[in-house]
Design a protein around this motif. Structure first.
Motif, PDB file in Angstrom:
ATOM      1  N   SER A 213      64.668  56.743  64.586  1.00 44.34           N
ATOM      2  CA  SER A 213      64.996  56.090  65.853  1.00 44.34           C
ATOM      3  C   SER A 213      63.766  55.864  66.718  1.00 44.34           C
ATOM      4  N   LEU A 214      62.687  56.614  66.476  1.00 40.73           N
ATOM      5  CA  LEU A 214      61.461  56.421  67.247  1.00 40.73           C
ATOM      6  C   LEU A 214      60.851  55.039  66.993  1.00 40.73           C
TER       7      LEU A 214
ATOM      8  N   GLU B  91      55.651  49.974  72.338  1.00 39.05           N
ATOM      9  CA  GLU B  91      54.297  50.425  72.034  1.00 39.05           C
ATOM     10  C   GLU B  91      53.657  51.170  73.195  1.00 39.05           C
ATOM     11  N   TRP B  92      54.029  50.822  74.440  1.00 34.44           N
ATOM     12  CA  TRP B  92      53.404  51.455  75.596  1.00 34.44           C
ATOM     13  C   TRP B  92      53.960  52.846  75.866  1.00 34.44           C
ATOM     14  N   PHE B  93      55.011  53.222  75.164  1.00 32.28           N
ATOM     15  CA  PHE B  93      55.658  54.508  75.420  1.00 32.28           C
ATOM     16  C   PHE B  93      54.733  55.653  75.010  1.00 32.28           C
ATOM     17  N   PRO B  94      54.665  56.727  75.796  1.00 32.53           N
ATOM     18  CA  PRO B  94      53.818  57.878  75.429  1.00 32.53           C
ATOM     19  C   PRO B  94      54.181  58.426  74.052  1.00 32.53           C
ATOM     20  N   GLY B  95      53.193  58.601  73.196  1.00 30.29           N
ATOM     21  CA  GLY B  95      53.420  59.123  71.849  1.00 30.29           C
ATOM     22  C   GLY B  95      53.732  58.055  70.826  1.00 30.29           C
TER      23      GLY B  95
ATOM     24  N   ILE C   3      49.172  51.434  65.608  1.00 27.01           N
ATOM     25  CA  ILE C   3      48.493  51.501  64.308  1.00 27.01           C
ATOM     26  C   ILE C   3      49.158  50.553  63.324  1.00 27.01           C
ATOM     27  N   ALA C   4      50.490  50.606  63.260  1.00 25.27           N
ATOM     28  CA  ALA C   4      51.232  49.781  62.307  1.00 25.27           C
ATOM     29  C   ALA C   4      51.033  48.300  62.592  1.00 25.27           C
TER      30      ALA C   4
END
Length: 245
Positions: free
Chosen positions: A222-223, A228-232, A238-239
């Protein structure tokens, strides 16, 4: 940090928490093979090897037997340490065990899900295997490619004689040239061929990011939906940065 970012972070953390609690209290009476003892909620997430994993798996084989098991965030992983068992399960009983898992990072986000190593068992997979076997599956079918291999080997020897200090580059160029000529009829340039560069980048990606367990998204699919701007969420950058091959 904006209010929207904080709210989104709390919602995602709450979702992860609900998922872990659900996995903890889920009724599952199946008996699994032995393996390292896991932690509450997260299971064996700390036991996943990231460097030379085959050495860790071999140690598990000595300690737990030919089949060992770990549980990472509710996903069950089995490690086979016996050639006989691998043949029995993956070859003789391939219709049961030969499917592939969905790999969110390298398969879904990086775009390799339609390639043969990642392809789920089904009609497309069987068609790919059929074509591979027909073209490369026996010695008689390979004879037709001998002239291509001989021609590229002669070019390889000429390049080595001319520039012996660039042996590694010559080997890389020749192996790629043979594959591209056989599969696509493409004749590689002597130096800095763009398709050779693309193939090398793809192999580097597979070596760096293709091992399941290096990214949390492989265990919490689900992650993959977070922005992309979300922390973590650096894994998404990268992808997407490597997706343009």
């Amino acid at each position: 940090m904006s209010t929207l970012t904080i709210v989104t972070l709390y919602l995602c953390l709450a979702g992860v928490g609900v998922y872990l609690i659900k996995q903890l209290f889920a009724k599952n009476h199946a008996r699994y093979p032995p393996g390292p003892r896991g932690l509450p909620l997260v299971g064996n997430i700390l036991d996943i090897p990231h460097v030379k994993p085959w050495l860790t798996f071999a140690e598990w084989g000595k300690k737990y037997g030919d089949i060992s098991h770990i549980n990472v965030l509710g996903q069950h992983i089995f490690v086979l340490n016996s050639v006989n068992i691998a043949v029995e399960m993956l070859d003789k009983k391939s219709s049961i065990y030969s499917d592939r898992p969905v790999v969110p990072m390298s398969g879904e986000l990086m775009g390799y899900k339609q390639t043969l190593p990642y392809l789920r068992y089904g009609e497309r997979f069987r068609l790919y295997r059929k074509y591979h076997h027909r073209i490369f599956g026996n010695r008689a079918s390979l004879v037709v490619f001998y002239p291509i291999e001989e021609m590229e080997n002669r070019r390889f020897l000429k390049r080595v004689l001319a520039e012996p200090d660039r042996l590694q580059a010559h080997v890389r160029n020749t192996s790629g040239a043979i594959v591209l000529r056989i599969c696509y009829g493409y004749e590689v340039k002597d130096d800095n061929d763009p398709l050779i560069d693309i193939a090398e980048r793809a192999l580097n990606q597979a070596a760096r990011y293709g091992i399941t367990g290096d990214f949390m998204v492989d265990f919490l699919p689900s992650l993959a939906k977070v922005p992309e701007w979300f922390p973590g969420a650096g894994f998404k950058r990268i992808a997407h940065g490597d997706y343009d091959l």
